[in-house]
Design a protein around this motif. Structure first.
Motif, PDB file in Angstrom:
ATOM      1  N   THR A 160       0.827  -1.204   0.000  1.00  0.00           N
ATOM      2  CA  THR A 160       0.000   0.000   0.000  1.00  0.00           C
ATOM      3  C   THR A 160       0.863   1.256   0.000  1.00  0.00           C
ATOM      4  O   THR A 160       0.594   2.218  -0.718  1.00  0.00           O
TER       5      THR A 160
ATOM      6  N   GLU B 286       2.325   1.781  -3.436  1.00  0.00           N
ATOM      7  CA  GLU B 286       1.319   2.305  -4.359  1.00  0.00           C
ATOM      8  C   GLU B 286       1.107   3.798  -4.127  1.00  0.00           C
ATOM      9  O   GLU B 286       0.945   4.566  -5.088  1.00  0.00           O
TER      10      GLU B 286
ATOM     11  N   GLY C  44      -3.572  -4.047  -1.841  1.00  0.00           N
ATOM     12  CA  GLY C  44      -2.645  -2.938  -1.695  1.00  0.00           C
ATOM     13  C   GLY C  44      -3.064  -1.747  -2.538  1.00  0.00           C
ATOM     14  O   GLY C  44      -3.006  -0.591  -2.091  1.00  0.00           O
TER      15      GLY C  44
ATOM     16  N   GLY D  93      -6.098  -0.279  -0.883  1.00  0.00           N
ATOM     17  CA  GLY D  93      -5.696   0.481   0.295  1.00  0.00           C
ATOM     18  C   GLY D  93      -5.177   1.860  -0.066  1.00  0.00           C
ATOM     19  O   GLY D  93      -5.513   2.856   0.597  1.00  0.00           O
ATOM     20  N   ALA D  94      -4.367   1.934  -1.136  1.00  0.00           N
ATOM     21  CA  ALA D  94      -3.855   3.224  -1.580  1.00  0.00           C
ATOM     22  C   ALA D  94      -4.989   4.122  -2.061  1.00  0.00           C
ATOM     23  O   ALA D  94      -5.011   5.324  -1.775  1.00  0.00           O
TER      24      ALA D  94
END
Length: 241
Positions: free
Chosen positions: A6, A9, A98, A101-102
């Motif tokens: 994350t 990213e 990930g 999440g970003a």
């Protein structure tokens, strides 16, 4: 591993000026110009800032979870990044989560900044805490729907085609997708069709939440259906190389 992915990213997004322009600057500029929006298009009764601000919040979700995610993922496929990460100790679900999440972190910043700017410009949201809870739920569902659609085109089309399609869809939904203009201002047939799109559902849902009437249950159903259908297609068609 998920936290590290994350973070990576987010760093990649921060280094990409075009994506930052898309995700933050364009919605912010449109919000700042909202005081003149009644001279550009008929928004119907009510103060323009109160009508535009929820639509700008919906636009921010679209720009990050669909357009930005699709373009970034499409070019990562082209350069072999997805394939290499798929062969690493990071599980494939970890790569996708990930990215999600970003997207969520960026959207939290977007929605916070845009809400504060809207309030400074005179936005008067109704509905109290219930409206902001509805905003959170609708934003999550909108992110899931648009994110799934973004991964769908990024995982099936070439990078150049993904870039073209993602930007084209962004412009079309911005202009006539029910994001900024209330559905009641469209012809009846168009209004009914836009209610079935994630853009129309999210934009109108946020407007209804913040004008005190509350988002219709149908809005949530539309976003959930788009999420489920697009996610199933992503699971079946996503190409890692």
């Amino acid at each position: 591993m998920l936290r590290a992915q994350t973070t990576m990213e987010l760093r990649l997004l921060a280094r990409n000026g075009e994506q930052l322009l898309l995700t933050m600057v364009i919605p912010l500029v449109l919000l700042l110009l909202s005081s003149a929006s009644d001279k550009i298009v008929d928004l119907g009764p009510g103060r323009p800032i109160d009508i535009i601000t929820p639509g700008i919040l919906a636009l921010a979700v679209l720009s990050t979870s669909f357009t930005s995610l699709a373009i970034a993922t499409g070019f990562e496929r082209r350069y072999g990044v997805i394939k290499r990460l798929g062969a690493s100790p990071l599980p494939r679900w970890g790569l996708l989560f990930g990215k999600v999440g970003a997207v969520v972190v960026v959207e939290v910043v977007q929605l916070t900044v845009l809400s504060v700017v809207g309030l400074l410009l005179g936005w008067e949201p109704q509905g109290g805490a219930t409206a902001f809870v509805a905003m959170i739920v609708l934003s999550i569902l909108g992110t899931a729907a648009f994110g799934s659609l973004g991964l769908l085109i990024a995982g099936t089309l070439r990078a150049e085609a993904t870039l073209a399609v993602a930007n084209l869809v962004y412009v079309l939904l911005l202009v006539g997708g029910g994001l900024l203009v209330p559905l009641s201002r469209y012809p009846e047939a168009a209004s009914h069709a836009l209610q079935l799109l994630p853009s129309g559902a999210l934009g109108q849902g946020l407007r209804d939440a913040f004008d005190g009437s509350g988002a219709s249950p149908f809005t949530y159903v539309v976003l959930i259906v788009w999420t489920v259908c697009a996610s199933l297609l992503v699971a079946r068609t996503f190409k890692w190389e």
